[in-house]
Scaffold this motif. Structure first.
Motif, PDB file in Angstrom:
ATOM      1  N   PRO A 233     -35.281  -2.734 -26.557  1.00 19.62           N
ATOM      2  CA  PRO A 233     -35.833  -1.278 -26.925  1.00 19.62           C
ATOM      3  C   PRO A 233     -37.162  -0.809 -26.492  1.00 19.62           C
ATOM      4  CG  PRO A 233     -34.909  -2.592 -28.953  1.00 19.62           C
ATOM      5  CD  PRO A 233     -35.067  -3.351 -27.933  1.00 19.62           C
ATOM      6  N   PRO A 234     -37.436   0.529 -26.302  1.00 19.80           N
ATOM      7  CA  PRO A 234     -38.916   0.800 -25.908  1.00 19.80           C
ATOM      8  C   PRO A 234     -39.845   0.104 -26.800  1.00 19.80           C
ATOM      9  CG  PRO A 234     -37.395   2.593 -25.617  1.00 19.80           C
ATOM     10  CD  PRO A 234     -36.449   1.387 -26.208  1.00 19.80           C
ATOM     11  N   GLY A 235     -41.073  -0.336 -26.448  1.00 15.74           N
ATOM     12  CA  GLY A 235     -42.024  -1.109 -27.287  1.00 15.74           C
ATOM     13  C   GLY A 235     -41.820  -2.398 -27.749  1.00 15.74           C
ATOM     14  N   ALA A 236     -40.572  -3.052 -27.392  1.00 17.28           N
ATOM     15  CA  ALA A 236     -40.299  -4.249 -27.772  1.00 17.28           C
ATOM     16  C   ALA A 236     -41.299  -5.439 -27.350  1.00 17.28           C
ATOM     17  CB  ALA A 236     -38.767  -4.889 -27.863  1.00 17.28           C
ATOM     18  N   VAL A 237     -41.308  -5.273 -25.896  1.00 15.13           N
ATOM     19  CA  VAL A 237     -42.155  -6.298 -25.148  1.00 15.13           C
ATOM     20  C   VAL A 237     -43.585  -6.301 -25.491  1.00 15.13           C
ATOM     21  CG1 VAL A 237     -42.832  -6.920 -22.822  1.00 15.13           C
ATOM     22  CG2 VAL A 237     -40.644  -6.365 -23.232  1.00 15.13           C
ATOM     23  N   PRO A 238     -44.367  -5.164 -25.704  1.00 13.40           N
ATOM     24  CA  PRO A 238     -45.668  -5.190 -26.082  1.00 13.40           C
ATOM     25  C   PRO A 238     -45.977  -5.618 -27.716  1.00 13.40           C
ATOM     26  CG  PRO A 238     -45.036  -2.990 -25.654  1.00 13.40           C
ATOM     27  CD  PRO A 238     -43.828  -3.676 -25.048  1.00 13.40           C
ATOM     28  N   LEU A 239     -44.906  -5.210 -28.622  1.00 18.95           N
ATOM     29  CA  LEU A 239     -44.727  -5.623 -29.900  1.00 18.95           C
ATOM     30  C   LEU A 239     -44.787  -7.177 -29.807  1.00 18.95           C
ATOM     31  CD1 LEU A 239     -45.003  -5.194 -32.751  1.00 18.95           C
ATOM     32  CD2 LEU A 239     -42.541  -4.882 -32.689  1.00 18.95           C
TER      33      LEU A 239
ATOM     34  N   ILE B 202     -53.286  -4.577 -27.810  1.00 21.87           N
ATOM     35  CA  ILE B 202     -51.850  -4.185 -27.699  1.00 21.87           C
ATOM     36  C   ILE B 202     -51.302  -3.183 -28.819  1.00 21.87           C
ATOM     37  CG2 ILE B 202     -49.410  -4.969 -27.501  1.00 21.87           C
ATOM     38  CD1 ILE B 202     -50.397  -7.409 -26.166  1.00 21.87           C
ATOM     39  N   ALA B 203     -51.717  -3.623 -30.121  1.00 19.27           N
ATOM     40  CA  ALA B 203     -51.402  -2.930 -31.441  1.00 19.27           C
ATOM     41  C   ALA B 203     -51.900  -1.332 -31.561  1.00 19.27           C
ATOM     42  CB  ALA B 203     -51.860  -3.729 -32.608  1.00 19.27           C
ATOM     43  N   VAL B 204     -52.982  -1.384 -30.940  1.00 19.73           N
ATOM     44  CA  VAL B 204     -53.545   0.177 -30.739  1.00 19.73           C
ATOM     45  C   VAL B 204     -52.735   1.031 -30.108  1.00 19.73           C
ATOM     46  CG1 VAL B 204     -55.898  -0.677 -31.761  1.00 19.73           C
ATOM     47  CG2 VAL B 204     -55.344  -0.436 -29.217  1.00 19.73           C
ATOM     48  N   THR B 205     -52.014   0.459 -29.087  1.00 19.09           N
ATOM     49  CA  THR B 205     -51.311   1.405 -27.905  1.00 19.09           C
ATOM     50  C   THR B 205     -49.922   1.446 -28.819  1.00 19.09           C
ATOM     51  OG1 THR B 205     -50.297  -0.758 -26.852  1.00 19.09           O
ATOM     52  CG2 THR B 205     -52.538   0.125 -26.236  1.00 19.09           C
ATOM     53  N   LEU B 206     -49.380   0.906 -29.534  1.00 17.46           N
ATOM     54  CA  LEU B 206     -48.038   1.104 -30.047  1.00 17.46           C
ATOM     55  C   LEU B 206     -47.868   2.149 -30.964  1.00 17.46           C
ATOM     56  CD1 LEU B 206     -47.351  -2.849 -30.793  1.00 17.46           C
ATOM     57  CD2 LEU B 206     -46.504  -1.765 -28.878  1.00 17.46           C
ATOM     58  N   SER B 207     -46.680   2.780 -31.053  1.00 19.03           N
ATOM     59  CA  SER B 207     -46.258   3.510 -31.944  1.00 19.03           C
ATOM     60  C   SER B 207     -45.534   3.147 -33.139  1.00 19.03           C
ATOM     61  CB  SER B 207     -45.337   4.687 -31.179  1.00 19.03           C
ATOM     62  OG  SER B 207     -44.788   5.609 -32.182  1.00 19.03           O
TER      63      SER B 207
END
Length: 389
Positions: free
Chosen positions: A10-16, A181-186
């Protein structure tokens, strides 16, 4: 083509997941070197106390997580928690001779970890469709387990070679990376409060039973961490380092495979396999020698790995999405609280009886967990159309 599309995360999974790896690497590096720093700055007993303080502050923070998750400021709370993980390393770099400041740093690490661990496990399942929840937990299991294998070994090596400052800086850098990384996540945490709170969530058998199985396995895991180094003192296959390496690898593989299988079957139906595999592993550890320790590492790693992820998926399967925050909190309490209770309880048993009694008690813990896991399978809800692949 359809299979390829389905395998895409899902979108956002890799950075999370990247942020989660960095968070766990930061925490495990710091936890590994903290006892050495405390003993050097104070008394030998401080080595155990500083680890106990970390565990206690972690669990105490997790008890407050439902309230934090219900706040509209929950993303900001996650960012603050990462900042605490960064700051927790400062005393180990600048004031390593001060026991009080080292203990303060360990407490800050416990608070930061209490927040980030719960929110990470919740964010992972919220990213995926219900039919792919197990797949996302498979990735989470690997992201959480691999740092637990590598970070302590690297931290202790760097401490022995260069002193406390170098691994402490590494821990801080990892936390900074996780924060960046966390600050860029929705971030979407959802609701975490409902009538009755944490205790109310435990009134249902479908939640209570997996919670107890997870807590029992974590208590046994706490015993392994505390006492295997005292038992396996030989070279090669009779060394504690090889045992924990094997246990960690098998645990990661079990978390991966069992979670993916849970997308095709009711998660609770897989839970019984965990204690049934761990029982002979604990017996091999208590009664075996030589190559039997490798067998013990494999069976215990697989059994505990299955329980760790499947218990969470089974608990999620029993509630509505608005209660996922409560379940994420309960699951993390069962993991971290179980390790703490197991280490303390088995330490008292060792004082009252013997190290041999501790090893056999590990098998008894899993024996007690097996019928609970079987009852959890019997009380679990059937798979809905929403959760079927």
């Amino acid at each position: 083509m359809m299979q390829k599309a389905r395998s895409r995360l899902p979108p956002g999974a890799v950075p999370l997941l990247g942020s989660i790896v960095l968070m766990f690497f930061s925490v495990f590096t710091g936890v590994a070197i903290a006892p050495i720093a405390a003993e050097a700055a104070g008394r030998s007993s401080d080595a155990g106390l500083i680890t106990g303080l970390f565990a206690a502050t972690t669990v105490a923070t997790q008890l407050w997580m439902p309230r934090m998750l219900s706040s509209r400021h929950s993303p900001r709370i996650l960012h603050i928690a990462f900042v605490l993980l960064v700051l927790s390393n400062v005393p180990f770099v600048a004031w390593s001779e001060s026991s009080a400041l080292l203990f303060a740093g360990s407490a800050a690490r416990g608070v930061g970890f209490g927040v980030t661990a719960v929110m990470a496990s919740l964010l992972v399942v919220n990213l995926a469709e219900p039919s792919r929840r197990g797949e996302m937990m498979a990735y989470f299991g690997v992201a959480a387990t691999i740092p637990g294998i590598a970070a302590p070994a690297l931290g202790l090596y760097l401490q022995a070679a260069f002193g406390l400052a170098v691994p402490s800086v590494l821990s801080a850098v990892c936390a900074i990376g996780g924060l960046s990384i966390a600050v860029t996540l929705s971030l979407r945490t959802g609701e975490a409060q409902r009538a009755g709170g944490l205790l109310g969530a435990l009134r249902g058998r479908s939640v209570l039973l997996p919670f107890l199985v997870s807590g029992a396995a974590s208590a046994a895991f706490g015993g392994l961490i505390s006492f295997v180094p005292l038992v396996l003192t030989g070279p090669g296959i009779e060394s504690a380092s090889l045992f924990f390496l094997g246990t960690g690898i098998w645990r990661a593989l079990a978390r991966w495979q069992s979670s993916r299988l849970a997308d095709r079957r009711r998660p609770a139906s897989l839970l019984t396999a965990g204690p049934l595999l761990a029982i002979p592993g604990a017996v091999a550890l208590a009664a075996g020698s030589g190559a039997w320790f490798l067998v013990a590492a494999a069976l215990l790693g697989i059994g505990i790995g299955i329980i760790q992820n499947i218990s969470y998926l089974a608990m999620l399967d029993a509630v509505e999405p608005h209660s996922y925050g409560l379940i994420a909190t309960l699951w993390n309490i069962s993991l971290d609280g179980g390790v703490m209770v197991g280490a303390l309880g088995l330490a008292m048993l060792e004082q009252a009886a013997s190290l041999t009694a501790v090893l056999w008690s590990l098998a008894l813990i899993f024996v007690a967990g097996a019928p609970l896991a079987a009852m959890a399978a019997g009380s679990a809800p059937a798979m809905s159309a929403e959760t079927q692949p």
